[in-house]
Design a protein around this motif. Structure first.
Motif, PDB file in Angstrom:
ATOM      1  N   LYS A   1       1.281  -5.693   5.399  1.00  0.00           N
ATOM      2  CA  LYS A   1       0.707  -5.264   4.124  1.00  0.00           C
ATOM      3  C   LYS A   1      -0.773  -5.643   4.058  1.00  0.00           C
ATOM      4  O   LYS A   1      -1.604  -4.861   3.594  1.00  0.00           O
TER       5      LYS A   1
ATOM      6  N   VAL B   1      -3.762  -2.882   3.568  1.00  0.00           N
ATOM      7  CA  VAL B   1      -4.707  -2.799   2.450  1.00  0.00           C
ATOM      8  C   VAL B   1      -6.151  -2.958   2.935  1.00  0.00           C
ATOM      9  O   VAL B   1      -7.068  -2.326   2.394  1.00  0.00           O
TER      10      VAL B   1
ATOM     11  N   LYS C   1      -7.031   0.441   4.403  1.00  0.00           N
ATOM     12  CA  LYS C   1      -7.197   1.453   3.356  1.00  0.00           C
ATOM     13  C   LYS C   1      -8.522   1.270   2.619  1.00  0.00           C
ATOM     14  O   LYS C   1      -9.237   2.231   2.346  1.00  0.00           O
ATOM     15  N   ARG C   2      -8.864   0.020   2.311  1.00  0.00           N
ATOM     16  CA  ARG C   2     -10.128  -0.241   1.614  1.00  0.00           C
ATOM     17  C   ARG C   2     -11.323   0.104   2.501  1.00  0.00           C
ATOM     18  O   ARG C   2     -12.342   0.617   2.023  1.00  0.00           O
TER      19      ARG C   2
ATOM     20  N   GLY D   1      -7.704  -8.346   4.092  1.00  0.00           N
ATOM     21  CA  GLY D   1      -6.536  -7.961   3.314  1.00  0.00           C
ATOM     22  C   GLY D   1      -5.563  -9.115   3.144  1.00  0.00           C
ATOM     23  O   GLY D   1      -5.475 -10.006   3.997  1.00  0.00           O
TER      24      GLY D   1
ATOM     25  N   GLY E   1      -1.861  -7.477  -1.735  1.00  0.00           N
ATOM     26  CA  GLY E   1      -2.620  -6.266  -2.036  1.00  0.00           C
ATOM     27  C   GLY E   1      -4.070  -6.548  -2.372  1.00  0.00           C
ATOM     28  O   GLY E   1      -4.887  -5.634  -2.489  1.00  0.00           O
TER      29      GLY E   1
ATOM     30  N   LYS F   1      -8.195  -4.653  -5.492  1.00  0.00           N
ATOM     31  CA  LYS F   1      -6.730  -4.668  -5.390  1.00  0.00           C
ATOM     32  C   LYS F   1      -6.280  -3.272  -4.998  1.00  0.00           C
ATOM     33  O   LYS F   1      -6.678  -2.274  -5.605  1.00  0.00           O
ATOM     34  N   ILE F   2      -5.479  -3.199  -3.959  1.00  0.00           N
ATOM     35  CA  ILE F   2      -4.961  -1.924  -3.464  1.00  0.00           C
ATOM     36  C   ILE F   2      -3.489  -1.827  -3.840  1.00  0.00           C
ATOM     37  O   ILE F   2      -2.692  -2.712  -3.507  1.00  0.00           O
TER      38      ILE F   2
ATOM     39  N   PHE G   1       0.241  -0.434  -3.495  1.00  0.00           N
ATOM     40  CA  PHE G   1       1.076   0.115  -2.434  1.00  0.00           C
ATOM     41  C   PHE G   1       1.710   1.402  -2.943  1.00  0.00           C
ATOM     42  O   PHE G   1       2.492   1.387  -3.893  1.00  0.00           O
TER      43      PHE G   1
END
Length: 260
Positions: A10, A14, A17-18, A227, A231, A247-248, A250
């Motif tokens: 996780k 994240v 993704k960021r 990360g 998150g 904050k990402i 899910f």
């Protein structure tokens, strides 16, 4: 599915993704190698498929190239792209000055070439990769196969004069045979435990005949995206001297997680 991911996965997701926020339409993007970089390639592939993002990727290894093509990213060579807008890659270690050790996946040579041919290098990592002093992770160096035992002996002799805590060197193996890089070279892993002067280490090691390149990335990284399993994401920008938190959420994605 994201619910089945471990906290470390996780954290990698994240961060990846960021880091995709650094990529804009029309960019030429260096695509790193390794487990965290693979998340980034998947996330970019989703943006290409679902949002129409138009980018050209320059992979740092054959396995990254294969993954990029699988997720729909247009792939080209560095010779064709010539210069890149940004490279996003993982790291095995990073310190407070954003100096890195890379090469755990064996692609350090292409990774360093691609990173230095970019306007920006962004590293994605989980907090476990942060260290006060580089060297706990074995430092990889890429060497040519010819006379590799002589090169190994020269490296060990050179380490005597450097400020490190350990001097054991091992040839990286792939089963019963030597691990071979995409360029047909071998990897020596230097078990140093602490590197007091990474800049000196990098310069001295690269002077040894037979050494192609080392896994110390000095003054190359511009930002690290860290990360967490919760998150949370931290973005450390060495040039701006800033630390931002984000904050990402899910979100389940069939495209991204279907083959996990």
């Amino acid at each position: 599915m994201t619910g089945e991911l471990s906290p470390i996965d996780k954290a990698k997701f994240v961060a990846a993704k960021r880091a995709c926020d650094y990529v804009e339409d029309g960019m030429r993007v260096g695509l790193g190698t390794g487990s965290t970089a693979a998340w980034m390639v998947r996330c970019l592939g989703e943006l290409v498929r679902d949002d129409g993002l138009n980018i050209v990727g320059v992979p740092t290894s054959s396995r990254t190239a294969d993954l990029a093509r699988q997720v729909g990213i247009n792939v080209t060579s560095l010779d064709e792209a010539r210069w890149l807008d940004v490279t996003i890659d993982g790291a095995d270690e990073y310190d407070g000055n954003l100096n890195l050790i890379k090469g755990g996946g064996g692609a350090l040579l292409q990774e360093k070439i691609v990173a230095t041919a970019s306007d920006q290098m962004v590293v994605i990592a989980d907090i476990s990769k942060k260290v006060e002093t580089l060297g706990a992770f074995p430092l990889p160096i890429e060497i040519i196969p010819f006379g590799w035992q002589t090169t190994k002996a020269l490296v060990e002799e050179t380490l005597i004069g450097l400020d490190v805590l350990g001097r054991t060197t091992t040839l990286r193996m792939n089963g019963d045979a030597a691990f071979v890089t995409d360029e047909g070279n071998y990897i020596l892993d230097l078990h140093l435990h602490r590197i007091a002067n990474p800049r000196q280490m990098s310069l001295v090691i690269n002077q040894i005949p037979g050494v192609v390149e080392n896994g110390l990335f000095i003054d190359i990284c511009d930002a690290v995206v860290i990360g967490y399993g919760s998150g949370k994401v931290e973005v450390h920008d060495i040039n701006a001297g800033t630390v931002e938190e984000d904050k990402i959420d899910f979100v389940e994605s069939a495209n991204l997680f279907s083959d996990l």
